[in-house]
Motif scaffolding. Structure first.
Motif, short mmCIF file in Angstrom:
data_model
loop_
_atom_site.label_atom_id
_atom_site.label_comp_id
_atom_site.label_asym_id
_atom_site.label_seq_id
_atom_site.Cartn_x
_atom_site.Cartn_y
_atom_site.Cartn_z
N LEU A 96 0.81 -1.21 0.00
CA LEU A 96 0.00 0.00 0.00
C LEU A 96 0.85 1.27 0.00
O LEU A 96 0.54 2.23 -0.70
CB LEU A 96 -0.93 -0.01 1.21
N ARG A 97 1.92 1.26 0.73
CA ARG A 97 2.77 2.46 0.83
C ARG A 97 3.33 2.84 -0.54
O ARG A 97 3.23 3.99 -0.97
CB ARG A 97 3.90 2.24 1.83
N GLU A 98 3.91 1.89 -1.25
CA GLU A 98 4.53 2.20 -2.54
C GLU A 98 3.50 2.25 -3.67
O GLU A 98 3.47 3.18 -4.45
CB GLU A 98 5.61 1.16 -2.87
N GLY A 99 2.66 1.22 -3.75
CA GLY A 99 1.68 1.15 -4.82
C GLY A 99 0.61 2.21 -4.70
O GLY A 99 0.17 2.78 -5.70
N GLY A 100 0.19 2.47 -3.48
CA GLY A 100 -0.81 3.50 -3.26
C GLY A 100 -0.33 4.87 -3.69
O GLY A 100 -1.08 5.67 -4.24
N GLY A 111 -0.34 11.23 -8.23
CA GLY A 111 0.67 10.22 -8.53
C GLY A 111 0.76 9.98 -10.03
O GLY A 111 -0.10 10.40 -10.80
N PRO A 112 1.80 9.30 -10.47
CA PRO A 112 2.01 9.10 -11.91
C PRO A 112 0.94 8.28 -12.62
O PRO A 112 0.80 8.38 -13.83
CB PRO A 112 3.38 8.42 -11.99
#
Length: 73
Positions: free
Chosen positions: A51-55, A62-63
């Motif tokens: 969740l931290r990175e993907g979210g 976000g990109p």
């Protein structure tokens, strides 16, 4: 916001609408992925990891925010 991209169904002539998902609990992601792929929805889920990175990739600003992707094939 982007409902016109997936309405009325996520299936397009060139592929299926991608749905990004991120989470820390595999026991939750697995049934959700199954729902997206095995139901009448037929989305193409793409896991982005925790969740931290993907979210961060898909949150507003976000990109991947507001992008429309199809999975071909």
């Amino acid at each position: 916001m982007f409902a016109t991209c997936t309405a009325p169904v996520p299936r397009h002539r060139d592929g299926n609408q991608v749905v990004f998902l991120a989470g820390d609990d595999e026991s939750t992601k697995t049934p959700f992925t199954r729902l997206l792929t095995e139901s009448e929805f037929e989305f193409a889920p793409v896991g982005l990891g925790a969740l931290r990175e993907g979210g961060a990739l898909m949150q507003l600003g976000g990109p991947l925010s507001g992008k429309h992707f199809l999975l071909q094939g």
